[in-house]
Design a protein around this motif. Sequence first.
Motif, PDB file in Angstrom:
ATOM      1  N   SER A   1       0.854  -1.183   0.000  1.00  0.00           N
ATOM      2  CA  SER A   1       0.000   0.000   0.000  1.00  0.00           C
ATOM      3  C   SER A   1       0.898   1.245   0.000  1.00  0.00           C
ATOM      4  O   SER A   1       1.912   1.282   0.703  1.00  0.00           O
ATOM      5  N   PRO A   2       0.527   2.287  -0.795  1.00  0.00           N
ATOM      6  CA  PRO A   2       1.395   3.456  -0.895  1.00  0.00           C
ATOM      7  C   PRO A   2       1.560   4.170   0.446  1.00  0.00           C
ATOM      8  O   PRO A   2       2.541   4.871   0.660  1.00  0.00           O
ATOM      9  N   GLY A   3       0.616   3.975   1.354  1.00  0.00           N
ATOM     10  CA  GLY A   3       0.716   4.675   2.639  1.00  0.00           C
ATOM     11  C   GLY A   3       1.476   3.864   3.680  1.00  0.00           C
ATOM     12  O   GLY A   3       1.694   4.322   4.795  1.00  0.00           O
ATOM     13  N   PHE A   4       1.890   2.646   3.316  1.00  0.00           N
ATOM     14  CA  PHE A   4       2.517   1.759   4.301  1.00  0.00           C
ATOM     15  C   PHE A   4       3.872   2.294   4.757  1.00  0.00           C
ATOM     16  O   PHE A   4       4.798   2.464   3.967  1.00  0.00           O
ATOM     17  N   ILE A   5       3.975   2.568   6.072  1.00  0.00           N
ATOM     18  CA  ILE A   5       5.198   3.140   6.620  1.00  0.00           C
ATOM     19  C   ILE A   5       6.003   2.050   7.298  1.00  0.00           C
ATOM     20  O   ILE A   5       5.478   1.292   8.117  1.00  0.00           O
TER      21      ILE A   5
END
Lengths: 283, 314
Positions: free
Chosen positions: A31-35
Amino acid sequence: MLKKKRNLVALSILLLLTIATITADVWLPVSPGFIDAAQRLLPPSGTFWFGTDHFGRDVFALTVVAARVSLTVGFTVAVLATILGTITGLIAGYYKKADFIIMRVIDGMLAFPSLLLALALVAALGGSVTNIIIALTFSFWPVMTRIVRSAVLQINSVQYIEAAKTSGVSDPVVISKYVLPNVLSPIIVQGTFIFAKAILAEAALSFLGVGVDPSTPTWGNMLQESQIYISIAPWISIFPGLAIVVTVLALNMLGDGLRDSFDPHARKNKKRKQHFVKTKIAS
Amino acid sequence: MLQYTIRRLLSIIPVMLVVSIIVFMIVHLTPGNPAYLILGEDSSAEAVQQLEEQLGLDQPIVVQFFDWVTNVFKGDLGESVYSSEPVLSIILDRIGPTFSVMLISMIFTLVIAIPIAIFVVWKRQTVLDPLFISASLLGASIPEFWFAMLLVLGLGVSIPIFPVAGYIPIAEGFLLWLHHLILPAFVLATVEIGLISRMLRDGMLEAVNQDYTKTARAKGIKESVVLMKHVFANALIPTTTVIGVTIAGLLGGTVIIETIFTIPGIGQLLIDSIHRRDYPVIQGVVLFIAVIYVVINLLVDLLYGLLDPRIRYD
């Protein structure tokens, strides 16, 4: 033949990008928001094609998702500016009395460099996606008006238009049935260029910190954030920028290609130069 | 020529009217009360009222507009809400750096774009022409700020030849001044180089097959001389209009460039003022740039009329 191939390549790039960004949630592995703090500032690799950013997010995923805002803004602005510009241009070109008033207003709007007008409007309205679309539409439609008007003026005195007028066909019918179809090609070409310019302008506004909310991934926002890391992690700056270049170049190639295919004698024809001059004035 | 000049001069009146309405409306387009926006949400009612009076916001909008225009004509652009200084003097303090960047960019643009165009037209039958078209399209597709970032990375940080930030006034040394301007001016010029060389090429290609060019060739004049004396010279006149267009492009681009290279010009002033919600300064800068643009276009058109008498009778 070469030109046709070029148009096809440009169109495929744009379609591919659109489909990729719409369906991103389905096919993106991360996911692009995965930190992931353990994976901060990693250079491009097999797992992270474009590397990772300062939060450990996948730059590739972010770049793909950021295309949504950029393409939405660019496309919407192109459509709105084209509609407004076409309507005002048709009226100005067809009715002499309206021409004077419309063109004075257009001249006034063209007295601002387009980015400056957009900046001023965003400063007033605030930086939401809707407001950016409004600001950019306002900055770009005057050029369309000019181009449509001059195209209408060129065909206004052509025999079939005169014939339609004298045989009592009403103005709206003459305009929509005879005038509009004959000025369609410069409209499509210019619309494509506006699409390209709107993407560049949106990125510039976001980069300057007056665009879309910084928490929304857009190419401009990514570049703005990447600035501090450019010397240690240049990939965060390089890839979103390349995404802009590829998209805008595809649109510019398409516009240029369409202009040539609409106008096979372009080189000898003055029209081509005029389009170019007018496109130029817009910038 | 006199009639043309007068007509052209009169034509700027409606333009300036529209410009002033747009600039005036910037404050009034803000959602809600501009005084609240400037002061912040937890400001007292008295402070808001005081600022409203100071900005004239308590008057009917038409009255406000005429007051504002009258003041502008007197050279009074209002006071900055942030520093309380007169807007005009703030702007005048900042134009030095902006004009410097624009001047050097303009030189870069002309010195690079003109030879490129001539060379491409000279080699027009070769693969160079399609290559050139692709290159100029590419040039128009690169965001200025991104190109600037890459140049800073490449030339400023990795190979530190040119400074990547700051501005030194010309009074402190011509070479220092120039040295700090090279990178920003070059970035600003790249987009313009692409556009202008393309316009020049298109103009020259039109002249290449004109009868007078054919006659010149038939007389046995060398192709290089034909290109310079007949083709280029005739393409040059319409190109004067291009200069006006270039300046518009430079004026718009300078906002971005000044922010990246931390040059204290009016572009940076504009961005700072937007962040501070300092509307009088925003209005002042926008109006100032529009006026410069209108004046330059006026001068270019007059020059054009002088160079090419046909244009006067259009």
